[in-house]
Design an enzyme around this catalytic site. Structure first.
Site, PDB file in Angstrom:
ATOM      1  N   HIS A 101       0.885  -1.178   0.000  1.00 14.50           N
ATOM      2  CA  HIS A 101       0.000   0.000   0.000  1.00 14.50           C
ATOM      3  C   HIS A 101       0.919   1.223   0.000  1.00 14.50           C
ATOM      4  O   HIS A 101       2.001   1.178   0.593  1.00 14.50           O
ATOM      5  CB  HIS A 101      -0.810   0.129   1.289  1.00 14.50           C
ATOM      6  CG  HIS A 101      -1.763  -0.975   1.596  1.00 14.50           C
ATOM      7  ND1 HIS A 101      -1.378  -2.130   2.214  1.00 14.50           N
ATOM      8  CD2 HIS A 101      -3.100  -1.083   1.422  1.00 14.50           C
ATOM      9  CE1 HIS A 101      -2.425  -2.908   2.402  1.00 14.50           C
ATOM     10  NE2 HIS A 101      -3.495  -2.296   1.922  1.00 14.50           N
ATOM     11  N   ASP A 104       2.270   2.036   3.379  1.00 14.26           N
ATOM     12  CA  ASP A 104       3.199   1.072   3.997  1.00 14.26           C
ATOM     13  C   ASP A 104       4.636   1.504   3.784  1.00 14.26           C
ATOM     14  O   ASP A 104       5.507   1.214   4.600  1.00 14.26           O
ATOM     15  CB  ASP A 104       3.126  -0.318   3.334  1.00 14.26           C
ATOM     16  CG  ASP A 104       1.769  -0.943   3.388  1.00 14.26           C
ATOM     17  OD1 ASP A 104       0.982  -0.563   4.258  1.00 14.26           O
ATOM     18  OD2 ASP A 104       1.502  -1.834   2.540  1.00 14.26           O
TER      19      ASP A 104
HETATM   20  C1  XUL Z   1      -7.582  -6.350   4.650  1.00 20.14           C
HETATM   21  C2  XUL Z   1      -6.848  -6.791   3.453  1.00 20.14           C
HETATM   22  C3  XUL Z   1      -5.992  -5.780   2.794  1.00 20.14           C
HETATM   23  C4  XUL Z   1      -5.989  -5.862   1.310  1.00 20.14           C
HETATM   24  C5  XUL Z   1      -5.231  -4.764   0.622  1.00 20.14           C
HETATM   25  O1  XUL Z   1      -8.316  -7.342   5.255  1.00 20.14           O
HETATM   26  O2  XUL Z   1      -6.930  -7.932   3.069  1.00 20.14           O
HETATM   27  O3  XUL Z   1      -4.713  -5.897   3.298  1.00 20.14           O
HETATM   28  O4  XUL Z   1      -5.440  -7.070   0.869  1.00 20.14           O
HETATM   29  O5  XUL Z   1      -5.682  -3.508   0.984  1.00 20.14           O
END
Ligand code: XUL
Ligand code: CO
Length: 437
Positions: A101, A104
């Site tokens: 992300h 992150d």
């Molecule tokens: C949350 C989840 C996230 C997504 C990406 O449950 O799975 O980490 O994979 O935003």
């Protein structure tokens, strides 16, 4: 920091037979499985957030990992140190992909412009590291759920300024994903849902979500991003009711907004369970609808009702999941992304390696079992036989719209048709599948 973080110096290797050192027993990247190298079938990715961002907190306790980059220091320096360790882990695991992300990888600034600059600066560092590293980007995504501005959702927020902010954030994350040669871009609707209907206009929010997704697809085409746009379903948590509930719900939404040819689905094992489905159900449905894109591989704890995101270690479960994925030809641009976290007490850096290696092996072994089931056609024959009537003249005519209720009524009454029930053979099939495991 890099040299001293993991005790292991060299990448983990496949070793035939039992070995005392950390090695793969089943994951043999070069072994051919169902017509491709195992590495190219499974397309493993390590995720940034659970391994390097999450500090080991739970609803009752604080940080347990005490990672060096979570300590005091200049934030961008710490982000660079974190990137060094992340790329060191990718090298040691020999994984072909990683995922992240925007939030992150770099600290949030005082303004979106500053946050974007931070993200791009670390993105440039990734690009530099990727020149000599093997690892590629499976997907990027934007975190639009942690900051309080998103507490009432991003695209589905009652305030259009939040929608605009989310759009600006996705533009930056999508463009960085494109720059780094990402294979996909993921949208998980973190807080796209509601807490109470007393303050919620569901029709508006769903329309906003449809508009947002359309804008993402338009921008993907505008910048020439060739990867796949993926939506990740989750039924609840953090909101009480999430709009991206499950595969079936997303399919309906994509149809309603004319996006079913442009967007696929990233299915997560633990989210399937929270939706009251099995992982296989979600995989098989997405495959049947032609929208299976990628998977987030992990597992929930069947005794806890929330998203524990543990590393998947259950081989029979992996075998059946692989069966549904690979009997339809695999994941295309997708892969197996470890959206998984070590347990809070697994505080040794090497626990991160152990977890990934164990789960990569469980998936590899699952794939090898699935290969046998697919090649032997064990289930295909039984299923084909079960539906054989639909391939005959009358079955085909019904489905082709050549029969009305009148026609069918006449036929049944004239011919005095009395259908004969047949066994579903469930236990026979369960016994057969067990013989492969
Ligand atoms: C949350 C989840 C996230 C997504 C990406 O449950 O799975 O980490 O994979 O935003
Ligand atoms: Co996920």
């Amino acid at each position: 920091m890099t040299e001293r973080f993991f005790s292991q110096q060299n990448p983990v290797k496949y070793r035939k037979g039992k070995s005392k050192s950390l090695s793969f027993r089943w994951y043999d990247p070069d072994r051919e499985v169902l017509g491709k190298r195992m590495e190219d079938q499974l397309r493993f990715a390590a995720c940034y957030w659970h391994s390097f961002v999450w500090p080991g907190t739970d609803p009752f306790g604080g940080e347990s990992f005490m990672r060096p980059w979570h300590g005091e220091g200049e934030e961008m320096e710490l982000a660079r140190a974190k990137a060094d360790v992340a790329f060191e882990m990718f090298r040691l695991l020999d994984v072909p992909f990683f995922t992240f992300h925007d939030r992150d990888i770099a600290p949030e600034g005082d303004t979106l412009a500053e946050s974007n600059r931070n993200v791009r600066e670390i993105g440039d560092l990734f690009a530099e590291k990727m020149e000599t590293a093997k690892v590629r980007l499976l997907w990027g995504t934007a975190n639009m759920f942690s900051n309080r501005r998103f507490m009432a959702g991003a695209a589905t927020n009652p305030d259009p300024e939040v929608f605009a902010y989310a759009a600006a954030q996705v533009k930056n994350a999508l463009e960085l994903t494109h720059q780094l040669g990402g294979s996909n871009y993921v949208l998980w609707g973190g807080r796209e849902g509601y807490e109470t209907l007393l303050n919620t206009d569901m029709k508006r929010e769903l329309n906003q979500l449809g508009r947002f997704l359309t804008m993402v697809v338009e921008h993907k085409n505008k910048i020439g991003f060739k990867g796949t746009i993926l939506i990740e379903p989750k039924p609840k948590e953090p909101t009480v009711h999430q709009y991206d509930f499950d595969v079936g719900t997303i399919y309906g939404m994509l149809k309603a907004f004319d996006l079913d040819k442009h967007v696929k689905i990233n299915i997560e094992q633990n989210h399937a369970i929270l939706a009251g489905h099995t992982f296989e159900h979600e995989l098989a449905l997405a495959a049947a609808l032609g929208i299976l894109g990628s998977i987030d591989i992990n597992r929930g704890d069947y005794l806890l009702g929330w998203d524990t995101d543990q590393f998947a270690m259950n081989i029979p479960e992996m075998a059946l999941a692989c069966y549904h994925i690979f009997r339809h030809g695999g994941l295309g641009t997708g892969g197996f992304n470890f959206d998984a976290k070590i347990r809070r007490q697994s505080i040794d850096p090497d626990d991160l390696l152990e977890a990934h290696v164990g789960s990569m092996d469980a998936c590899a072994r699952g794939l090898l079992i699935a290969e046998k089931i697919i090649n032997d056609g064990v289930l295909d024959g039984v299923v084909a036989e079960r539906y054989a009537g639909w391939d005959k003249r009358e079955g085909r005519a019904i489905l082709a719209g050549k029969r009305s209720l009148d026609d069918l009524s006449k036929r049944v009454l004239n011919k005095k048709i009395e259908p004969q029930p047949r066994s579903g053979k469930q236990e026979h099939l369960e016994r057969l599948i067990n013989s492969y495991i």
